[in-house]
Enzyme design. Structure first.
Site, PDB file in Angstrom:
ATOM      1  CB  CYS A   1      47.534   5.900 -28.082  1.00 28.02           C
ATOM      2  SG  CYS A   1      47.599   5.554 -26.326  1.00 28.02           S
TER       3      CYS A   1
ATOM      4  N   GLY B   1      39.646  14.214 -35.011  1.00 29.88           N
ATOM      5  CA  GLY B   1      38.648  14.704 -34.052  1.00 29.88           C
ATOM      6  C   GLY B   1      39.272  15.707 -33.098  1.00 29.88           C
ATOM      7  N   GLY B   2      40.451  15.368 -32.595  1.00 28.13           N
ATOM      8  CA  GLY B   2      41.132  16.240 -31.638  1.00 28.13           C
ATOM      9  C   GLY B   2      41.456  17.587 -32.251  1.00 28.13           C
TER      10      GLY B   2
ATOM     11  CD  GLU C   1      47.909  13.268 -24.006  1.00 29.88           C
ATOM     12  OE1 GLU C   1      48.705  12.618 -24.705  1.00 29.88           O
ATOM     13  OE2 GLU C   1      48.241  14.285 -23.378  1.00 29.88           O
TER      14      GLU C   1
ATOM     15  N   GLY D   1      41.733  10.687 -28.250  1.00 30.26           N
ATOM     16  CA  GLY D   1      41.089  10.181 -29.458  1.00 30.26           C
ATOM     17  C   GLY D   1      41.939  10.453 -30.684  1.00 30.26           C
ATOM     18  CB  SER D   2      41.006  10.271 -34.218  1.00 30.76           C
ATOM     19  OG  SER D   2      39.977  11.241 -34.283  1.00 30.76           O
TER      20      SER D   2
ATOM     21  CE  LYS E   1      30.464  13.132 -27.972  1.00 25.28           C
ATOM     22  NZ  LYS E   1      30.779  11.732 -28.152  1.00 25.28           N
TER      23      LYS E   1
HETATM   24  P1  NAP Z   1      37.672   9.739 -32.028  1.00 29.14           P
HETATM   25  O1  NAP Z   1      36.913   9.185 -33.138  1.00 29.14           O
HETATM   26  O2  NAP Z   1      38.437  11.001 -32.268  1.00 29.14           O
HETATM   27  O3  NAP Z   1      36.608   9.948 -30.839  1.00 29.14           O
HETATM   28  C1  NAP Z   1      36.939  10.505 -29.563  1.00 29.14           C
HETATM   29  C2  NAP Z   1      35.772  11.363 -29.074  1.00 29.14           C
HETATM   30  O4  NAP Z   1      35.745  12.606 -29.776  1.00 29.14           O
HETATM   31  C3  NAP Z   1      34.390  10.755 -29.265  1.00 29.14           C
HETATM   32  O5  NAP Z   1      33.578  11.176 -28.180  1.00 29.14           O
HETATM   33  C4  NAP Z   1      33.924  11.386 -30.559  1.00 29.14           C
HETATM   34  O6  NAP Z   1      32.507  11.468 -30.683  1.00 29.14           O
HETATM   35  C5  NAP Z   1      34.485  12.787 -30.417  1.00 29.14           C
HETATM   36  N1  NAP Z   1      34.732  13.444 -31.712  1.00 29.14           N
HETATM   37  C6  NAP Z   1      35.570  12.999 -32.680  1.00 29.14           C
HETATM   38  N2  NAP Z   1      35.575  13.873 -33.713  1.00 29.14           N
HETATM   39  C7  NAP Z   1      34.740  14.884 -33.375  1.00 29.14           C
HETATM   40  C8  NAP Z   1      34.328  16.079 -34.020  1.00 29.14           C
HETATM   41  N3  NAP Z   1      34.788  16.403 -35.236  1.00 29.14           N
HETATM   42  N4  NAP Z   1      33.447  16.882 -33.396  1.00 29.14           N
HETATM   43  C9  NAP Z   1      32.952  16.562 -32.190  1.00 29.14           C
HETATM   44  N5  NAP Z   1      33.307  15.431 -31.519  1.00 29.14           N
HETATM   45  C10 NAP Z   1      34.192  14.605 -32.095  1.00 29.14           C
HETATM   46  O7  NAP Z   1      38.740   8.711 -31.465  1.00 29.14           O
HETATM   47  P2  NAP Z   1      38.545   7.145 -31.161  1.00 29.14           P
HETATM   48  O8  NAP Z   1      38.317   6.388 -32.403  1.00 29.14           O
HETATM   49  O9  NAP Z   1      37.589   7.000 -30.044  1.00 29.14           O
HETATM   50  O10 NAP Z   1      39.948   6.695 -30.579  1.00 29.14           O
HETATM   51  C11 NAP Z   1      40.983   6.106 -31.358  1.00 29.14           C
HETATM   52  C12 NAP Z   1      42.140   7.097 -31.488  1.00 29.14           C
HETATM   53  O11 NAP Z   1      42.507   7.553 -30.184  1.00 29.14           O
HETATM   54  C13 NAP Z   1      43.413   6.515 -32.082  1.00 29.14           C
HETATM   55  O12 NAP Z   1      43.929   7.425 -33.006  1.00 29.14           O
HETATM   56  C14 NAP Z   1      44.361   6.388 -30.878  1.00 29.14           C
HETATM   57  O13 NAP Z   1      45.723   6.445 -31.191  1.00 29.14           O
HETATM   58  C15 NAP Z   1      43.926   7.537 -30.044  1.00 29.14           C
HETATM   59  N6  NAP Z   1      44.207   7.323 -28.639  1.00 29.14           N
HETATM   60  C16 NAP Z   1      45.131   8.108 -28.042  1.00 29.14           C
HETATM   61  C17 NAP Z   1      45.444   7.902 -26.713  1.00 29.14           C
HETATM   62  C18 NAP Z   1      46.457   8.767 -26.034  1.00 29.14           C
HETATM   63  O14 NAP Z   1      46.548   8.698 -24.837  1.00 29.14           O
HETATM   64  N7  NAP Z   1      47.215   9.542 -26.747  1.00 29.14           N
HETATM   65  C19 NAP Z   1      44.808   6.887 -25.988  1.00 29.14           C
HETATM   66  C20 NAP Z   1      43.855   6.109 -26.631  1.00 29.14           C
HETATM   67  C21 NAP Z   1      43.563   6.349 -27.965  1.00 29.14           C
HETATM   68  P3  NAP Z   1      31.609  10.213 -31.148  1.00 29.14           P
HETATM   69  O15 NAP Z   1      31.202   9.527 -29.892  1.00 29.14           O
HETATM   70  O16 NAP Z   1      30.479  10.859 -31.862  1.00 29.14           O
HETATM   71  O17 NAP Z   1      32.453   9.348 -32.044  1.00 29.14           O
END
Ligand code: NAP
Length: 505
Positions: free
Chosen positions: A300, A243-244, A263, A239-240, A182
């Site tokens: 992260c 969302g996760g 993650e 991701g967040s 995705k």
């Molecule tokens: P995000 O907003 O959660 O987006 C990640 C993906 O999930 C995107 O494709 C997003 O779609 C999709 N998504 C999010 N919410 C959704 C929902 N309710 N329904 C369907 N799809 C959904 O995260 P981000 O802003 O890209 O990343 C930043 C976060 O990632 C930070 O919190 C960071 O700490 C964390 N992170 C963690 C790691 C790790 O390894 N643990 C690594 C890097 C980042 P869209 O394209 O439509 O937005």
């Protein structure tokens, strides 16, 4: 721009456009139009992935290793164009994207080597014991097999290494699982050019084209439909937390629940023990500031919290950190939404009882400048929300009254990707008291270093108890991450002709 995105989805080797469009929102330059994902595309990609699995799940390790190496070569062949569009979409500097591409191709090549070695199959054999009394034993063999089509969601802050052909995709393809990505709406053009590299490798290696699809986003319903599709057997998500968690809940509520390897975020606390702070507090403060502000704090593994004993050394640490942070210029954030969330996080912390604002700077909508706060162990323990991630260069210094209070804080922590100890020899006793607590909290515990910068290798664990990840038994970085997309199968008394080639022991 040398690469002009056409804005289509890649479904099993075909570039398809959908009727609805969305505009990208790059950090600089003009926006491009991209086709929006749809449920029909999800169905087509999942069905093609299942059709591919019937072949790809039985390819030899040599075939898959070659395929991974060719994907890496195809990415390298587009190096400059990838860096250019990546910078343009995310606002990350060129050097960072070059480094991240190196990590991405390095991961693909590492998985190629890893599967050739074969140890990941964890093969076991309990030979038949036909004479055993009172009951004979059958011949039992076991090995790890790929689980089927995997859905992958990348994060905005790693447009290459945790995205289209990032760690999750590399691990799944290495295991023998087709992948449906995705695409991230924050870097759709970067996603498209990387998908083009994967498609070129698919063609060159003669692999079933359903092995890889990319569906661009633009509509959250696409991600929801993908994780609920009955042919998808696992999800790799970076991701967040919000969302996760939403997608994890959908996976758990399916008629056939599937594993969701999310993650998520972390505050990555650092415990600075007294002797170390007295001996080298200035160096620790400067090192912390560097780690905290790298990439506008959008990691992260960003160490957002520093915990140390109150006193002169702690006061000096705070002042040194403030002076160093003051000099850090504004940096562009990945998206408007992330910049908005950063400022909301700053306001939440500013409004918390017992929190002192040490450094407050003004910045424009998509820019971030650092914020620094100080509080006491007592206030920290009384305000659970202080332990929530603020994604960006925001630090909180927590001063504690006693060793006991430091331990209490450690015990109060939620799951973390990392916990750090800064200690000298004379701090060993306190370090030993903290260790049994910290290793239950984090996927990685480190000493006298900073957690940003995750080595991709055999020993790495990038995960941790919830909410750092949704599955504390797994890692999303390093060779062990292949385990997520495998399941053990036992073969009892099967004739050699029916066994997978790798099991003919
Ligand atoms: P995000 O907003 O959660 O987006 C990640 C993906 O999930 C995107 O494709 C997003 O779609 C999709 N998504 C999010 N919410 C959704 C929902 N309710 N329904 C369907 N799809 C959904 O995260 P981000 O802003 O890209 O990343 C930043 C976060 O990632 C930070 O919190 C960071 O700490 C964390 N992170 C963690 C790691 C790790 O390894 N643990 C690594 C890097 C980042 P869209 O394209 O439509 O937005």
């Amino acid at each position: 721009m040398s690469f002009q995105p056409h804005g289509k989805h890649l479904i099993a080797g075909q570039w398809l456009a959908s009727e609805e469009q969305f505009l990208s929102s790059p950090a600089s330059g003009p926006a491009y139009s991209f086709s929006k994902g749809s449920i029909d595309l999800v169905n087509a990609a999942a069905e093609a992935a299942e059709a591919a699995f019937v072949e790809y799940g039985y390819t030899s390790r040599e075939t898959r290793a070659h395929f991974l190496n060719v994907i890496a070569d195809e990415i390298d062949a587009r190096a400059d164009a990838i860096t250019e569009i990546g910078c343009f979409e995310t606002g990350l500097p060129g050097a960072r994207l070059i480094g991240e591409r190196g990590r991405t191709v390095g991961q693909l090549r590492l998985f190629a080597q890893h599967i050739l070695q074969g140890a990941y199959l964890d093969k076991r054999h309990d030979k038949a014991m036909p004479e055993r009394e009172p009951l004979p034993r059958s011949d039992l063999k076991m090995m790890q097999r790929p689980i089927g089509p995997v859905a992958v969601f990348g994060a905005s802050n790693f447009p290459l290494a945790f995205s289209t052909a990032g760690g999750d995709t590399a691990a799944a393809l290495a295991a023998g699982c087709p992948v449906v990505v995705k695409g991230h709406s924050a870097h759709p053009g970067t996603g498209e050019i990387v998908a083009e590299a994967v498609a070129a490798a698919v063609e060159q290696c003669g692999i079933h084209p359903g092995v890889f699809s990319l569906i661009q986003g633009g509509d959250r319903a696409v991600g929801s439909a993908l994780v609920q599709h009955p042919l998808i057997k696992a999800v790799g998500f970076t991701g967040s937390l919000t969302g996760g968690r939403a997608l994890f809940d959908l996976c758990a509520a399916r008629p056939e629940p599937i594993p969701f390897f999310g993650e998520l975020g972390s505050v990555n606390p650092m415990f600075l023990l007294p002797e170390a702070v007295t001996a080298r507090g200035d160096a620790l403060a400067n090192g912390w500031v560097q780690s905290l502000t790298m990439g506008a704090g959008q990691f992260c593994t960003n160490p957002g919290i520093a915990i140390l004993k109150k006193g002169d050394a702690a006061d000096r640490f705070l002042e040194t950190a403030r002076l160093a942070l003051e000099k850090v210029p504004a940096q562009t954030m990945l998206t408007d939404g992330i910049a908005e969330a950063y400022r909301a996080g700053q306001k939440r912390i500013s409004a918390t009882t017992g929190v002192q604002e040490v450094l407050m700077t003004q910045c424009d909508q998509r820019d971030a400048t650092p914020y620094l706060f100080a509080t006491t162990g007592r206030h920290w323990l009384a305000n659970e929300a202080l332990a929530e991630e603020v994604f960006g260069p925001l630090g909180v210094v927590v001063t504690v009254d006693s060793d006991a209070q430091m331990l209490e804080i450690a015990k109060s922590l939620q799951g973390q990707l990392t916990c750090t100890l800064h200690l000298d020899e004379a701090d060993t006793k306190l370090g030993r008291e903290l260790m049994p607590v910290l290793e239950r909290k984090a996927g990685r515990v480190l000493a006298n270093g900073f957690p940003t910068g995750v080595e991709v290798c055999d020993s790495m664990v990038h995960g941790g108890p919830y909410p750092a990840s949704t599955n504390f038994g797994a890692t999303s970085v390093g060779t062990l991450s292949i385990r997520r997309f495998l399941r053990p199968v036992c073969y009892q008394d099967l004739p050699a002709a029916l066994l997978p080639d790798d099991l003919n022991l």
